[in-house]
Design a protein around this motif. Structure first.
Motif, PDB file in Angstrom:
ATOM      1  N   VAL A  71     -13.145  14.568  69.640  1.00  0.00           N
ATOM      2  CA  VAL A  71     -14.600  14.709  69.580  1.00  0.00           C
ATOM      3  C   VAL A  71     -15.080  14.230  68.218  1.00  0.00           C
ATOM      4  O   VAL A  71     -14.535  14.658  67.197  1.00  0.00           O
ATOM      5  N   ARG A  72     -16.082  13.348  68.200  1.00  0.00           N
ATOM      6  CA  ARG A  72     -16.674  12.940  66.926  1.00  0.00           C
ATOM      7  C   ARG A  72     -17.566  14.078  66.457  1.00  0.00           C
ATOM      8  O   ARG A  72     -18.407  14.563  67.194  1.00  0.00           O
ATOM      9  N   THR A  73     -17.384  14.517  65.203  1.00  0.00           N
ATOM     10  CA  THR A  73     -18.101  15.689  64.689  1.00  0.00           C
ATOM     11  C   THR A  73     -19.193  15.343  63.683  1.00  0.00           C
ATOM     12  O   THR A  73     -19.913  16.244  63.241  1.00  0.00           O
ATOM     13  N   THR A  74     -19.291  14.090  63.299  1.00  0.00           N
ATOM     14  CA  THR A  74     -20.322  13.660  62.355  1.00  0.00           C
ATOM     15  C   THR A  74     -20.928  12.360  62.868  1.00  0.00           C
ATOM     16  O   THR A  74     -20.395  11.720  63.771  1.00  0.00           O
ATOM     17  N   ARG A  75     -22.001  11.965  62.221  1.00  0.00           N
ATOM     18  CA  ARG A  75     -22.531  10.632  62.522  1.00  0.00           C
ATOM     19  C   ARG A  75     -21.571   9.605  61.938  1.00  0.00           C
ATOM     20  O   ARG A  75     -20.700   9.935  61.119  1.00  0.00           O
ATOM     21  N   VAL A  76     -21.708   8.370  62.366  1.00  0.00           N
ATOM     22  CA  VAL A  76     -20.930   7.285  61.778  1.00  0.00           C
ATOM     23  C   VAL A  76     -21.676   6.847  60.522  1.00  0.00           C
ATOM     24  O   VAL A  76     -22.798   6.358  60.589  1.00  0.00           O
TER      25      VAL A  76
END
Length: 123
Positions: A71-76
């Motif tokens: 799961v991506r937890t921050t913005r790119v």
């Protein structure tokens, strides 16, 4: 470079890590990664899209905890051609198993040609 291109490449890579369908995974990786990607992962350096696909299949998909999700937890966050994002690896029940940050180099075409994985907290 467009932030949307960077985010699309990262999200396609993450989606590829989460799919069990080998054909879908290969399609997603071809959208996100260059053929000659350099992957600096927890098992060392490897080169090529096939090497990344093998890592996903043999390490991530066969995790002892069973079916897990990245799961991506921050913005790119991408000031230019380099980008970073936080991620979490979690069990099917949503229990966090590992977290970290990836640094990626993105070409002008929006493809990732280098990934450096930092897993676990800095101490």
């Amino acid at each position: 470079m467009d932030d949307e291109l960077r985010t699309k490449a990262v999200d396609a890579f993450i989606e590829a890590t989460n799919t069990a369908d080998p054909e879908r995974r290969a399609t997603l990786l071809s959208r996100a990664l260059t053929d000659d990607i350099v992957f600096w992962g927890p098992l060392g350096r490897s080169v090529g899209r096939k090497a990344v696909e093998d890592f996903i299949t043999e390490v991530i998909q066969r995790h002892p905890s069973g079916s897990c999700l990245m799961v991506r937890t921050t913005r790119v966050d991408a000031p230019d051609e380099w980008a970073r994002y936080g991620w979490r690896y979690e069990s099917a029940a949503g229990e966090p198993l590992l977290s970290g940050m990836d640094i990626v180099h993105i070409t002008a075409d929006g493809d990732i040609d280098e990934i450096v994985v930092f897993a676990g907290p800095l101490t």
